[in-house]
Write a protein that holds these residues in place. Structure first.
Motif, short mmCIF file in Angstrom:
data_model
loop_
_atom_site.label_atom_id
_atom_site.label_comp_id
_atom_site.label_asym_id
_atom_site.label_seq_id
_atom_site.Cartn_x
_atom_site.Cartn_y
_atom_site.Cartn_z
N ALA A 1 53.02 47.80 41.64
CA ALA A 1 52.60 46.51 41.58
C ALA A 1 53.53 45.49 42.40
N GLY A 2 54.79 45.72 42.25
CA GLY A 2 55.55 44.76 43.10
C GLY A 2 55.31 45.01 44.62
N ALA B 1 52.20 43.28 45.81
CA ALA B 1 52.37 41.68 45.46
C ALA B 1 52.65 41.29 46.90
N LEU C 1 59.03 28.38 45.99
CA LEU C 1 59.05 29.39 45.03
C LEU C 1 60.15 29.55 44.22
N ASN D 1 46.82 23.50 48.90
CA ASN D 1 45.88 24.67 48.76
C ASN D 1 44.56 24.31 48.79
N VAL E 1 50.17 33.84 43.82
CA VAL E 1 49.48 32.92 43.30
C VAL E 1 49.75 31.47 44.11
N PHE F 1 55.87 38.72 41.52
CA PHE F 1 54.64 38.51 40.96
C PHE F 1 54.23 37.02 41.23
N ILE F 2 55.02 36.06 41.41
CA ILE F 2 54.68 34.74 41.45
C ILE F 2 54.17 34.27 43.10
N LEU G 1 48.93 39.03 38.52
CA LEU G 1 50.20 39.27 38.78
C LEU G 1 51.15 38.20 38.23
N PHE G 2 50.68 36.76 38.48
CA PHE G 2 51.25 35.74 37.76
C PHE G 2 51.32 35.75 36.39
N LEU H 1 59.23 27.70 35.36
CA LEU H 1 58.57 28.45 34.54
C LEU H 1 59.69 29.01 33.44
#
Lengths: 288, 273
Positions: free
Chosen positions: B18-19, B22, B257, B207, A111, A107-108, A169-170, B264
């Protein structure tokens, strides 16, 4: 010892001075330009004071852009929060710790992508003839064409879906981490009272997380202001002016169509005043 | 064995979907980068095809792409470096030497993020044009520094606050000065979170699109601008090449990543304790 050190001054003053210069010079200069009638093609200019601003309020394309920006802000913020809370709660409920880590990593990814990349990925996917996202529709209808990016009714939502893909998602990951920080006792207590799973979240966990969730929404509201990259790549404000947000219109007035830098700057100044006032007020309320 | 409730099954299916959503669009783009145009322009998506490296070698052989890559690397690298040099000490001062203005300073740094990018880019374009630095890397670096300094500072304040005070106090007792406490104690102890903050600021400027678009016309174009221009080659869109350029543009942020997801985790572990 700590008190008498010169460290706070030597560490803070240069940085703050540079930040002040880097932010105030363009801000003040934006106001100066907005009061003139500069154009990219002509070197000369004169002071016209507030006539750019007066023109804006009779410019129907500008009023349209304000409305599109407001719609964009509402759609992306609400959809992001719904997706984030929904997926966050689902992960908390049904995923094992190892699976949670795996989903968090997945999910990261969106973004982290440059907005330009995300926009291209989905622009290909939404292509009416060859896109992967429109393929199921072609398959079911036997080859009918659906072009979400060029239909006035769907264009804004199609672009917004990319924004939600990145941020929703993030934020789901962050909602999960927030749920994991909660003490288990209130949840256990609710479970003993035979509360259903969704009731536990609606009445116990989410209200406990109100403050961080509001902060999260605040962050999303600020980030939603940066819609330009997606719209520039995917629709250029089209079809017509259906997806033309304020920054897109300012850019096209200043650079693509007429080179009216002053007019574009007047728009930017209004945006700046509106966002600074709104977010300062919101921030004070969030902090209080 | 207990029967699985249908609601749990649905929940798991939604998560799996959802995964899938993504990563699949990006994976599909990467796959298309390996296809010949004939295999991309098909009504029914092709999964089996003869792969080609033509798109990737075309991209890597273009001068404009290489210049864009170079410009992006220099502009982002320099801006992040300036952000580190100016942002970290300032964040430490705010975190460890509280004063009357600490709250105002934090709000000022955050409020820089409220400024609409257009409102910064238009006047800066005029300013850089007037002093003759328009379309140069120094202009871009200075502009990006505003972003990197403020973001690094904003994220580093909680990182320094997370360093146990006792360690710093002990160092003072041992006769360290204020500066060597910062260098030898605070920086190494907070290093993990700080690297996360720095990686985040790099991803942010890498970005960045709008400011680079307005501040460059030919020499200083960054990779996102070059990539977006590839798509404007008329009706005959070279799909494979475009896909390859999107993949190239997306790779550097994805390298972070691991660092960022670790960052986080550490942020939220701090909150818990």
């Amino acid at each position: 010892m700590r008190r008498r050190s010169s460290l706070p001054v030597t560490f803070l003053v240069p940085t703050l001075a540079i930040l002040l210069v880097l932010s105030m010079v363009p801000t003040l200069y934006a106001i100066v330009i907005a009061l003139q009638n500069r154009e990219l093609s002509a070197p000369g200019y004169s002071w016209v004071w507030f006539s750019n601003f007066a023109d804006l309020f009779t410019d129907r394309r500008f009023l349209n852009a304000v409305w599109v920006s407001v719609k964009w802000e509402i759609v992306t913020v609400v959809a992001t929060m719904v997706v984030a809370i929904g997926l966050g709660v689902l992960m908390f409920e049904v995923a094992s710790p190892r699976l949670r880590n795996f989903y968090c990593l997945l999910f990261i990814i969106p973004v982290l992508l440059p907005r330009v990349s995300a926009a291209f990925v989905w622009k290909f996917a939404y292509h009416p003839l060859y896109g992967i996202a429109t393929y199921p529709y072609r398959l079911v209808t036997g080859g009918l064409i659906f072009d979400p990016l060029s239909k006035p009714g769907t264009a804004l939502f199609a672009v917004a879906s990319v924004d939600v893909w990145q941020w929703g998602l993030f934020f789901a990951v962050i909602v999960l981490k927030l749920l994991e920080t909660l003490p288990p006792q209130p949840i256990e207590a609710a479970r003993l009272d035979h509360a259903k799973r969704w009731q536990i979240h609606a009445y116990v966990t989410l209200p406990m997380l109100k403050a961080p969730l509001v902060s999260l929404m605040f962050v999303k509201m600020i980030e939603s202001l940066r819609s330009f990259d997606l719209i520039y790549v995917m629709t250029r404000g089209g079809p017509g002016v259906v997806t033309e947000t304020l920054d897109m219109y300012a850019f096209s007035q200043g650079f693509i169509e007429s080179g009216k830098v002053s007019y574009a700057s007047a728009m930017a100044v209004l945006m700046m005043i509106a966002t600074v006032i709104t977010f300062t007020m919101l921030w004070k309320r969030v902090q209080a | 064995m207990k029967p699985i409730r249908p609601s749990r099954l649905i929940a798991k299916a939604v998560l799996a979907l959802a995964g899938f959503l993504a990563v699949f669009p990006l994976a599909w783009t990467a796959l298309n980068a390996l296809k010949n145009n004939v295999d991309i322009i098909t009504r029914v998506p092709k999964v089996v095809f003869t792969p080609t490296l033509a798109n990737i070698s075309y991209i890597l052989g273009r001068d404009s792409v290489l210049t864009g890559l170079y410009n992006s690397a220099v502009a982002c690298g320099a801006a992040v470096l300036i952000g580190i040099v100016l942002g970290l000490p300032a964040a430490y001062a705010v975190a460890r030497y509280p004063n009357r203005f600490a709250g105002d300073i934090q709000f000022f740094v955050l409020s820089l993020r409220f400024l609409p990018p257009v409102a910064v880019a238009i006047p800066l374009m005029v300013i850089w044009l007037q002093i003759g630095l328009y379309d140069t890397l120094p202009a871009l670096i200075v502009t990006y520094s505003l972003l990197t300094i403020s973001v690094i500072m904003w994220l580093a304040i909680p990182a320094f606050q997370g360093v146990p005070k006792e360690i710093e106090e002990a160092a003072f007792v041992d006769g360290y000065g204020a500066y060597s406490v910062f260098w030898r104690i605070a920086l190494p102890v907070a290093a993990r979170s700080l690297i996360g903050a720095i990686a985040f600021s790099f991803v942010l400027v890498w970005n960045e699109f709008l400011i680079a678009l307005m501040l460059s016309s030919s020499n200083a174009k960054t990779l996102p601008i070059v990539a977006s221009e590839l798509s404007q080659q008329g009706m005959n869109v070279p799909w494979g090449i475009l896909n390859a350029s999107v993949v190239l543009l997306s790779l550097p942020p994805l390298l972070f990543l691991g660092v960022l997801s670790g960052f986080l985790n550490s942020v939220f572990r701090q909150k818990k304790s």
